[in-house]
Design a protein around this motif. Structure first.
Motif, PDB file in Angstrom:
ATOM      1  N   GLU A  25       0.837  -1.210   0.000  1.00  0.00           N
ATOM      2  CA  GLU A  25       0.000   0.000   0.000  1.00  0.00           C
ATOM      3  C   GLU A  25       0.868   1.255   0.000  1.00  0.00           C
ATOM      4  OE1 GLU A  25      -2.295   0.687   3.527  1.00  0.00           O
ATOM      5  OE2 GLU A  25      -3.935   1.586   2.395  1.00  0.00           O
ATOM      6  N   GLU A  26       1.977   1.208   0.779  1.00  0.00           N
ATOM      7  CA  GLU A  26       2.867   2.364   0.814  1.00  0.00           C
ATOM      8  C   GLU A  26       3.543   2.586  -0.534  1.00  0.00           C
ATOM      9  OE1 GLU A  26       5.722   2.341   4.002  1.00  0.00           O
ATOM     10  OE2 GLU A  26       7.152   3.504   2.827  1.00  0.00           O
ATOM     11  N   LEU A  28       2.363   1.714  -3.360  1.00  0.00           N
ATOM     12  CA  LEU A  28       1.339   2.183  -4.285  1.00  0.00           C
ATOM     13  C   LEU A  28       1.126   3.686  -4.139  1.00  0.00           C
ATOM     14  CD1 LEU A  28      -0.683   1.357  -6.430  1.00  0.00           C
ATOM     15  CD2 LEU A  28      -2.320   0.866  -4.617  1.00  0.00           C
ATOM     16  N   GLN A  29       1.078   4.181  -2.873  1.00  0.00           N
ATOM     17  CA  GLN A  29       0.923   5.621  -2.625  1.00  0.00           C
ATOM     18  C   GLN A  29       2.105   6.398  -3.212  1.00  0.00           C
ATOM     19  OE1 GLN A  29      -2.623   5.698  -1.480  1.00  0.00           O
ATOM     20  NE2 GLN A  29      -1.556   7.551  -0.898  1.00  0.00           N
ATOM     21  N   VAL A  57      -9.575   2.917  -5.091  1.00  0.00           N
ATOM     22  CA  VAL A  57      -8.805   2.013  -4.254  1.00  0.00           C
ATOM     23  C   VAL A  57      -7.645   2.753  -3.578  1.00  0.00           C
ATOM     24  CG1 VAL A  57      -7.337  -0.033  -4.281  1.00  0.00           C
ATOM     25  CG2 VAL A  57      -9.423   0.013  -5.641  1.00  0.00           C
ATOM     26  N   ALA A  58      -7.005   3.661  -4.287  1.00  0.00           N
ATOM     27  CA  ALA A  58      -5.893   4.438  -3.745  1.00  0.00           C
ATOM     28  C   ALA A  58      -5.883   5.794  -4.432  1.00  0.00           C
ATOM     29  CB  ALA A  58      -4.570   3.717  -3.946  1.00  0.00           C
ATOM     30  N   ALA A  60      -3.679   9.837  -4.504  1.00  0.00           N
ATOM     31  CA  ALA A  60      -2.589  10.709  -4.083  1.00  0.00           C
ATOM     32  C   ALA A  60      -2.797  12.064  -4.766  1.00  0.00           C
ATOM     33  CB  ALA A  60      -1.238  10.116  -4.478  1.00  0.00           C
ATOM     34  N   ILE A  68     -10.758   7.227  -0.615  1.00  0.00           N
ATOM     35  CA  ILE A  68     -10.691   5.782  -0.852  1.00  0.00           C
ATOM     36  C   ILE A  68     -12.044   5.161  -0.502  1.00  0.00           C
ATOM     37  CG2 ILE A  68      -9.618   3.644  -0.056  1.00  0.00           C
ATOM     38  CD1 ILE A  68      -7.060   5.273   0.352  1.00  0.00           C
ATOM     39  N   THR A 159      -1.205  -6.652  -8.167  1.00  0.00           N
ATOM     40  CA  THR A 159      -2.562  -7.094  -7.829  1.00  0.00           C
ATOM     41  C   THR A 159      -2.743  -8.568  -8.159  1.00  0.00           C
ATOM     42  OG1 THR A 159      -3.364  -4.866  -8.318  1.00  0.00           O
ATOM     43  CG2 THR A 159      -4.997  -6.625  -8.192  1.00  0.00           C
ATOM     44  N   MET A 194      -4.844  -2.617   2.260  1.00  0.00           N
ATOM     45  CA  MET A 194      -5.217  -1.561   1.324  1.00  0.00           C
ATOM     46  C   MET A 194      -6.737  -1.426   1.269  1.00  0.00           C
ATOM     47  SD  MET A 194      -3.913  -1.065  -2.604  1.00  0.00           S
ATOM     48  CE  MET A 194      -4.810  -2.497  -3.187  1.00  0.00           C
ATOM     49  N   THR A 243      -6.666   3.353  10.640  1.00  0.00           N
ATOM     50  CA  THR A 243      -5.347   3.657  10.059  1.00  0.00           C
ATOM     51  C   THR A 243      -4.765   4.959  10.618  1.00  0.00           C
ATOM     52  OG1 THR A 243      -6.454   4.731   8.183  1.00  0.00           O
ATOM     53  CG2 THR A 243      -5.832   2.419   7.920  1.00  0.00           C
TER      54      THR A 243
END
Length: 849
Positions: A25-26, A28-29, A57-58, A60, A68, A159, A194, A243
Motif C-alpha cells: 500500500e505504501e 502504491l501511494q 482504491v488508492a 494521491a 478511498i 494485484t 489496502m 489507520t
C-alpha cells in the motif's frame, strides 16, 4: 554520462517498486505521487471497475477531494473510455474539444487527463489515472503514454500476485492460525491492508460476531459488516479510521454487527502482518463483557487446541511437556504418551548450534515471546522446516507455562521455490527468463565496473523458425527450441548465462570478456552448433542463427542499452543475409533509427491521407489502344519529397500497415475506374498490386466483392497483380482466396514473372489470366542475349498456356519491335506513357485517341 529522461523515470520507478521492505500500500501511494510529479498533474487515482461503477482504491496526494472507497457511475468518469482501451488515453485540454461534453468534465471540471487500463490475469481490472483541473502546456507524448502503461502493468502484476496468494488459501491457513492463536478468546479477521479492506479470513468467533459464515464474509469490505456506534470516548468515528488511530490501531468502541444488532462494547486491535510480501492486517474483536468473554474463552480454547491445524505444545516452567494436541502427533509422529514428560529437545534436528537456542531462550525470557523458522526431526528421523511461535504464560508475575505452536512449512517452501522458479525461468526450456537475466546483468555490470572487467551480451534469433511452426506445428517447434537451449548451454561456460526471451529469441551473457575477439570465438562456436541439423520425429530441421553482439562498457553501461544495441546488430545481420554474427556499431543504430522514423512518418501520412495514386497506361502492342491502367501508390513526403515505393512498401509489409494501405489503394482505384466510365473516358481494367499479407487474410475475397459493389464496378474490370512468392506461400487460405476471386470474375496477373521460382504446376493450379514480364529482362533486350532468350521463352510459355502476356519497363522502339515480333500482346512503360495523377488521365486519353 547523464541519464535520459526515460532512464531517470525508470530508475525512480525501480527504486519504488523494488523496496520490498515497504508494504504494497505504501509503495502504491509513492507510485501515485511519483506519477503526479512526472506527468505534471495534480491527482493520481487507482480505481477498481466493478460492473458499471468506478471504486477508488488508492489516491494521491492525501488531501485529494476524492476518498478511498468512493464509488461513482463509471459513465460519469473519463475512465469509461480508459478501461475499454488497450492503449493509454490522454489529453492536455478538455475545453473546446469533444471531451468538454463528457460528464467527467461537467461534473469534476478536469481539464487534463492521462489514464491507462490495469489488467489482472489477462483481463481489465481497473484504471490508473492522473488528472488536473488546469490544462497542460503540452500534449502527452509517446514516452508519457508508454510510461503510464508501464506503471499500470506493475500495479496489475502486484494485484495479480496478491490474487495468486489469496487463491492459495490452503497454504496460508497455517500462518493465519498463528496470528489467531495469540488471541484465542477473541474474534479474528484477516483483511487487506489496502482500502477498502476486504475480508480474506474469518475465525469461528468472528463469524458469530458478524452474523455471517466465512464464505459469505470473504471479499466484502470491513465497513459493510461492522458499524461503530457514536461513542465520545472513541478515537475513531468509522471502522476504517483505524489507520489514523493514535493508539496505532488499538482502541475500544461500541460495535453493531449483524450478529449483535443490539451493539456491544469491544476492544479492537489492527495488527499488520507480512506474508511473503502480502499486505494483510489481522483484526481482533474482543467482547469486553466479562461473562461473554469468559464463556467464549473457555469454549474456544478446547476447540482450538483439539482442532487446530497447527501443533500445540504446553510445557511447565521447566519446559517439561504437559499436553500436546492431535496436530502435534500428526506432524511429529510422537503419541501424547511418548511426548508428555519429555522436553522439546526430542525434536531437535541438529542443524542449529547452541548459540541459536541460547538466543531463543534469552528473547523468550526477556520478552515472553519468540517466533521464527527452524528445522526439527520427526520420530521417523525425517527432517522438516517449521514455523514456531512460543509464548510465556505468567501467573502473578511469574512464568508458569509455555505454549508453543508450530506448523510444517515443507509444502509452503516447495510452493515458494516453485513460484520463484516459474517467475524467473522459461516454462518450456527451463532457462532463465528476462527478469533473471536483467538482475544477473546488473550484477555483472556492477562487478565489471569494480574490477574493470568486460561483458558481452548476445541476442540470438533462429532463421526460418516460423516455417517450422507453420509446417509441422508448435509441438515440433517446442522440441526444436529445447534442443537449441541444450546446445547453447553446452557451448558456453558454467559462469555464463543462457536466457530465453520468448519465441525463438535467446540471449547469452558472457562474463569477463575483455575484447571482441573472445566474444567472436563464442559466437562462432554457437553458430557452428546451431547450424547442425536437429532431428525431431524423423524430420530434419535446419534453423541457423543470426547473432547480434554488444559489449560492456563500449556499447552501453546498462542492460537496457546493451540489449537494444545487440538487437540493432541482430537486425543488421538479418538485413544482410542471416546465418551470421555481427557486433554493434553506431552506424547500425542510425540505420535502425532511420527505418523507425520512416515507419512513424508512413503511419502519420496514412492517418493524414497524404498518400496518392498515380496511374500508368497499358497498351495493345498492335492497335496502340489503351486496355488497362495500373494503380501505383505514391508518397509525397513533406521533407524528403517523393519516397520511392521500393523503400516504403517493404516497411509497410513488415509492420502490417500494408493491409490498410492495400485496402485504401483498392477502394480508390475502383472509384476512379467507375468515374472514368461515368465520364465517358472508356471502359478500362484497373490493375492493383496485392501483397501476400492481403491474400492470406481469410476475408480478403469478401472485401474485394464489397469494394466492387460499393464502386458499382464490373468484377471483370478489376485486375489484381500477385507475385510468384504469393502463389508459393504455405498459407492455407491463399488457394481458397484465389478460387473465390476467380468465381467473382476478377482478372488475375502474375507479376514479375521469371524472377522467382514458380513452376508450371502453380500456373495451372491457380489459373492466372496473364503473365507480366519483369522490367529487368526487358531493359537489356538489345545488349543481353540471355535476357532476350528469357523473354522469348516467357512469351512462348504464355501462348502455350493460352495466357495473355504484358511486358513492363518498355522504353525504346527496338524493345517494342522485338516484343511484337515474338508475340507479346501488351506493353507498359515510359515509351507509351508515364505514371500520372488521376486528374491527368482524361487529357492523356483524349490525346491518345
Amino acid at each position: 554520462m547523464s541519464l535520459s529522461l526515460t532512464d531517470q523515470r525508470l530508475d525512480a520507478l525501480y527504486e519504488i517498486t523494488s523496496d520490498s521492505a515497504a508494504p504494497y500500500e505504501e509503495r502504491l501511494q509513492r507510485l501515485l505521487a511519483f506519477g503526479c510529479g512526472i506527468f505534471g498533474l495534480a491527482h493520481g487515482i487507482l480505481a477498481r471497475i466493478r460492473d458499471d461503477h468506478y471504486e477508488i482504491v488508492a489516491v494521491a496526494p492525501g488531501d485529494d477531494p476524492a476518498t478511498i472507497g468512493s464509488r461513482f457511475p463509471l459513465a460519469d468518469t473519463y475512465c469509461s473510455h480508459t478501461v475499454r482501451s488497450e492503449h493509454p488515453i490522454g489529453f492536455a485540454r478538455a475545453s473546446g474539444t469533444a471531451w468538454e461534453r463528457h460528464p467527467g468534465f461537467r461534473n469534476f471540471r478536469l481539464e487534463a487527463y492521462l489514464g491507462a487500463q490495469v489488467r489482472v490475469s489477462g483481463r481489465p481490472w481497473g484504471t490508473l489515472s492522473f488528472s488536473s483541473c488546469t490544462p497542460m502546456p503540452r500534449d502527452f507524448d509517446a514516452a508519457d503514454r508508454g510510461f503510464i502503461k508501464l506503471l499500470a502493468q506493475w500495479i496489475g502484476f502486484g494485484t495479480e500476485w496478491i490474487k495468486l496468494n489469496k487463491q492459495t488459501a490452503r497454504a496460508y491457513a497455517a500462518d493465519l492460525s498463528r496470528a489467531m492463536i495469540g488471541a484465542i478468546d477473541e474474534g479474528v479477521l484477516c483483511i487487506d491492508t489496502m482500502a477498502p479492506h476486504r475480508i480474506c479470513f474469518v475465525n469461528p468467533l468472528a463469524e458469530t460476531l458478524l452474523g455471517l459464515k466465512e464464505d459469505a464474509a470473504i471479499g466484502r469490505p470491513l465497513a459493510d459488516l461492522i458499524e461503530l456506534l457514536p461513542d465520545p470516548g472513541s478515537c475513531c468515528r468509522g471502522i476504517n479510521d483505524w489507520t489514523h488511530c493514535p493508539q496505532h490501531g488499538e482502541f475500544e468502541a461500541m460495535l453493531r454487527t449483524t450478529g449483535r444488532p443490539e451493539g456491544f462494547p469491544a476492544a479492537l486491535k489492527f495488527a499488520p502482518v507480512a506474508l511473503d510480501g502480502d499486505a494483510l492486517t489481522v483484526v481482533t474483536l474482543r467482547d469486553i463483557g466479562k461473562s461473554r468473554q469468559t464463556e467464549e474463552k473457555l469454549r474456544l480454547s478446547d476447540k482450538v487446541f483439539e482442532y487446530s491445524a497447527e501443533a500445540i505444545v504446553i510445557t511447565d516452567a521447566d519446559a517439561r511437556i504437559l499436553a500436546v494436541n492431535p496436530a502435534f502427533t500428526w506432524l511429529t509422529g510422537y503419541r501424547p504418551d511418548e511426548a508428555i514428560g519429555q522436553t522439546p529437545r526430542i525434536l531437535k534436528s541438529g542443524r542449529h548450534d547452541d548459540a541459536f537456542y541460547t538466543g531463543m531462550w534469552q528473547e523468550l525470557i526477556g520478552n515472553g515471546h519468540w517466533e521464527g523458522e527452524l528445522w526439527d526431526r520427526r520420530k521417523d528421523g525425517s527432517e522438516y522446516p517449521k514455523w514456531l511461535t512460543i509464548n510465556a504464560v505468567s501467573d502473578d508475575g511469574r512464568t508458569s507455562h509455555y505454549v508453543a505452536l508450530f506448523s510444517d512449512m515443507s509444502e509452503r517452501k516447495e510452493n515458494e521455490d516453485r513460484i520463484r522458479f516459474l517467475a524467473e525461468h522459461d516454462h518450456l526450456t527451463g532457462l532463465p527468463n528476462r527478469r533473471l537475466m536483467e538482475a544477473r546483468a546488473r550484477q555483472l555490470i556492477a562487478s565489471g565496473r569494480r574490477r574493470d572487467a568486460g561483458l558481452a551480451l548476445m541476442v540470438i534469433d533462429l532463421d526460418r523458425f516460423k516455417n517450422v511452426n507453420d509446417s509441422y506445428g508448435h509441438p515440433v517447434g517446442d522440441r526444436l527450441l529445447i534442443e537449441v537451449a541444450h546446445r547453447l548451454v553446452a557451448n558456453v561456460r558454467d559462469t555464463d548465462m543462457v536466457v530465453r526471451l520468448g519465441g525463438d529469441e535467446f540471449v547469452v551473457l558472457l562474463e569477463d570478456i575483455h575484447d571482441a575477439e573472445a566474444a567472436a570465438v563464442v559466437a562462432g562456436k554457437i553458430r557452428a552448433a546451431l547450424n547442425q541439423p536437429v532431428l525431431v520425429d524423423d524430420k530434419v530441421l535446419h534453423t541457423p542463427p543470426s547473432i547480434g553482439i554488444a559489449l560492456f562498457p563500449d556499447d552501453g553501461d546498462n542492460v537496457d542499452t546493451l540489449l537494444q544495441n545487440a538487437d540493432t546488430a541482430l537486425y543488421q545481420v538479418k538485413a544482410t543475409g542471416r546465418n551470421a554474427w555481427m557486433f554493434y556499431t553506431g552506424q547500425m543504430n542510425e540505420a535502425v533509427r532511420l527505418r523507425l522514423q520512416l515507419e512513424n512518418d508512413m503511419r502519420a501520412a496514412f492517418e493524414a491521407d497524404a498518400f496518392s495514386l498515380h496511374f500508368q497506361p497499358q497498351f495493345d502492342i498492335n492497335s496502340r489502344r489503351i486496355i488497362a491502367w495500373e494503380a501505383l501508390l505514391r508518397w509525397p513526403h513533406p521533407e524528403h519529397g517523393w519516397i520511392p515505393p521500393e523503400k516504403f512498401i517493404p516497411v509497410a509489409e513488415e509492420t502490417g500497415l500494408i493491409l490498410a494501405l492495400g485496402d485504401w489503394v483498392l477502394r480508390n482505384a475502383c472509384r476512379e475506374a467507375r468515374r472514368w466510365l461515368d465520364d465517358g473516358l472508356g471502359r478500362y481494367r484497373i490493375s492493383v498490386n496485392v501483397s501476400a499479407l492481403q491474400l492470406a487474410a481469410p476475408d480478403f475475397a469478401d472485401g474485394v466483392a464489397q469494394v466492387l459493389a460499393d464502386a458499382g464496378l464490373d468484377p471483370a474490370q478489376l485486375e489484381l497483380e500477385i507475385t510468384e512468392s504469393v502463389l508459393m506461400s504455405r498459407s492455407s487460405t491463399v488457394p481458397g482466396t484465389i478460387r473465390r476471386l476467380k468465381e467473382l470474375g476478377v482478372y488475375l496477373t502474375l507479376d514479375d514473372f521469371g524472377t522467382g521460382y514458380c513452376s508450371l504446376a502453380y500456373l495451372q493450379a491457380f489459373a492466372v489470366d496473364r503473365l507480366k514480364i519483369d522490367r529487368s529482362f526487358v531493359r537489356d533486350l538489345e545488349s543481353n542475349p540471355d535476357n532476350a532468350a528469357i523473354v522469348r521463352a516467357v512469351i512462348s510459355l504464355a501462348q502455350a498456356l493460352k495466357l495473355d502476356v504484358v511486358a513492363e519497363g518498355v522504353e525504346t522502339d527496338h524493345q517494342t519491335s522485338f516484343l511484337r515480333e515474338h508475340g507479346c500482346g501488351e506493353t507498359q512503360g515510359f515509351l507509351t506513357g508515364r505514371p500520372m495523377p488521376a486528374e491527368a488521365v482524361a487529357g492523356f486519353v483524349a490525346a491518345a485517341a
